[in-house]
Design an enzyme around this catalytic site. Structure first.
Site, PDB file in Angstrom:
ATOM      1  N   LYS A  42     -61.028 -11.668  30.710  1.00 31.39           N
ATOM      2  CA  LYS A  42     -60.643 -11.531  29.307  1.00 31.39           C
ATOM      3  C   LYS A  42     -59.564 -10.472  29.162  1.00 31.39           C
ATOM      4  O   LYS A  42     -59.759  -9.316  29.540  1.00 31.39           O
ATOM      5  CB  LYS A  42     -61.878 -11.138  28.485  1.00 31.39           C
ATOM      6  CG  LYS A  42     -61.883 -11.739  27.102  1.00 31.39           C
ATOM      7  CD  LYS A  42     -63.216 -11.521  26.418  1.00 31.39           C
ATOM      8  CE  LYS A  42     -63.072 -10.500  25.307  1.00 31.39           C
ATOM      9  NZ  LYS A  42     -64.339 -10.068  24.740  1.00 31.39           N
ATOM     10  N   ARG A  91     -74.476  -1.052  12.592  1.00 35.82           N
ATOM     11  CA  ARG A  91     -73.828  -0.841  11.293  1.00 35.82           C
ATOM     12  C   ARG A  91     -74.552  -1.570  10.178  1.00 35.82           C
ATOM     13  O   ARG A  91     -74.532  -1.151   9.037  1.00 35.82           O
ATOM     14  CB  ARG A  91     -72.371  -1.327  11.347  1.00 35.82           C
ATOM     15  CG  ARG A  91     -71.464  -0.415  12.121  1.00 35.82           C
ATOM     16  CD  ARG A  91     -70.265  -1.162  12.606  1.00 35.82           C
ATOM     17  NE  ARG A  91     -70.680  -2.156  13.585  1.00 35.82           N
ATOM     18  CZ  ARG A  91     -69.869  -2.770  14.403  1.00 35.82           C
ATOM     19  NH1 ARG A  91     -68.576  -2.533  14.351  1.00 35.82           N
ATOM     20  NH2 ARG A  91     -70.326  -3.648  15.263  1.00 35.82           N
ATOM     21  N   SER A 129     -64.192  -2.472  16.234  1.00 29.58           N
ATOM     22  CA  SER A 129     -63.015  -2.773  17.057  1.00 29.58           C
ATOM     23  C   SER A 129     -62.392  -4.091  16.616  1.00 29.58           C
ATOM     24  O   SER A 129     -61.159  -4.221  16.578  1.00 29.58           O
ATOM     25  CB  SER A 129     -63.413  -2.864  18.538  1.00 29.58           C
ATOM     26  OG  SER A 129     -63.977  -1.652  18.975  1.00 29.58           O
TER      27      SER A 129
HETATM   28  P1  ADP Z   1     -69.755  -4.491  22.591  1.00 29.64           P
HETATM   29  O1  ADP Z   1     -68.438  -5.004  23.087  1.00 29.64           O
HETATM   30  O2  ADP Z   1     -70.806  -4.347  23.651  1.00 29.64           O
HETATM   31  O3  ADP Z   1     -70.272  -5.175  21.336  1.00 29.64           O
HETATM   32  P2  ADP Z   1     -68.486  -2.281  21.184  1.00 29.64           P
HETATM   33  O4  ADP Z   1     -67.448  -1.618  22.001  1.00 29.64           O
HETATM   34  O5  ADP Z   1     -68.003  -3.173  20.088  1.00 29.64           O
HETATM   35  O6  ADP Z   1     -69.501  -3.002  22.164  1.00 29.64           O
HETATM   36  O7  ADP Z   1     -69.465  -1.188  20.564  1.00 29.64           O
HETATM   37  C1  ADP Z   1     -70.307  -0.408  21.369  1.00 29.64           C
HETATM   38  C2  ADP Z   1     -71.520   0.036  20.555  1.00 29.64           C
HETATM   39  O8  ADP Z   1     -71.089   0.817  19.444  1.00 29.64           O
HETATM   40  C3  ADP Z   1     -72.307  -1.132  19.955  1.00 29.64           C
HETATM   41  O9  ADP Z   1     -73.677  -0.825  19.986  1.00 29.64           O
HETATM   42  C4  ADP Z   1     -71.825  -1.206  18.539  1.00 29.64           C
HETATM   43  O10 ADP Z   1     -72.804  -1.762  17.670  1.00 29.64           O
HETATM   44  C5  ADP Z   1     -71.616   0.273  18.257  1.00 29.64           C
HETATM   45  N1  ADP Z   1     -70.659   0.500  17.181  1.00 29.64           N
HETATM   46  C6  ADP Z   1     -69.467  -0.082  16.992  1.00 29.64           C
HETATM   47  N2  ADP Z   1     -68.851   0.379  15.885  1.00 29.64           N
HETATM   48  C7  ADP Z   1     -69.706   1.283  15.347  1.00 29.64           C
HETATM   49  C8  ADP Z   1     -69.675   2.119  14.166  1.00 29.64           C
HETATM   50  N3  ADP Z   1     -68.652   2.079  13.315  1.00 29.64           N
HETATM   51  N4  ADP Z   1     -70.728   2.929  13.943  1.00 29.64           N
HETATM   52  C9  ADP Z   1     -71.792   2.939  14.791  1.00 29.64           C
HETATM   53  N5  ADP Z   1     -71.879   2.188  15.898  1.00 29.64           N
HETATM   54  C10 ADP Z   1     -70.864   1.367  16.176  1.00 29.64           C
END
Ligand code: ADP
Length: 147
Positions: A42, A91, A129
């Site tokens: 990816k 969230r 993200s």
């Molecule tokens: P993945 O690709 O495994 O979903 P991410 O990089 O998107 O992981 O996120 C890593 C962790 O951080 C996940 O548990 C996600 O739910 C959490 N996370 C993402 N954004 C936030 C936020 N704004 N506040 C709290 N936790 C978050």
């Protein structure tokens, strides 16, 4: 035994929401390893080295936090690092359902590794993200949301 947690994710890119969560988790553990999952199939939004560089700069004031990459099961990576905890964030309720499934699977395969989930502060709850990537794709400046 030092309490070590892995904070796994794609962090593509790491947001201010991720960073806020990490700061709140620092007092709970002796060491936290931000573990950037690598998926060779990816293509990411940010190249891996830029993702890592940005995260390293963002956590530079937290000596208990390390940054690493991994391309295996999260629980296997925990074992390699001697970590007994997986740190995740939620969230909203859809995040919760997703995180619950992952935590359940990880508990099945590694019952001794505990998932610790922190709730997002409301002001960061909309920051993800994928939201950043989408805004950036439409030309919006996303610097205030990323680290
Ligand atoms: P993945 O690709 O495994 O979903 P991410 O990089 O998107 O992981 O996120 C890593 C962790 O951080 C996940 O548990 C996600 O739910 C959490 N996370 C993402 N954004 C936030 C936020 N704004 N506040 C709290 N936790 C978050």
């Amino acid at each position: 035994m030092p309490r070590t947690a892995i904070f796994p994710g794609s962090f593509d890119p790491m947001t201010t929401g991720h960073l806020a969560l990490l700061r709140r988790a620092v007092p709970l553990f002796d060491k936290i390893i931000v573990a950037v999952g690598v998926n060779i199939d990816k293509k990411g939004y940010l190249p891996l080295d830029e993702r890592i560089g940005r995260i390293r700069r963002a956590v530079a004031d937290m000596p208990q936090v390390e940054v690493d990459t991994y391309d295996c099961l999260t629980t296997d990576f925990c074992r390699r690092k001697g970590a007994g905890y997986i740190l995740r964030g939620v969230r909203d309720s859809s995040d919760f359902a997703y995180e619950q499934k992952i935590a359940d699977i990880n508990r099945l395969i590694a019952p001794d590794i505990e998932t610790v989930i922190l709730l997002a502060e409301p002001r960061y709850a909309a920051i993800s993200s994928s939201m950043v990537r989408e805004l950036a794709a439409f030309g919006k400046d996303v610097n205030e949301y990323i680290v």
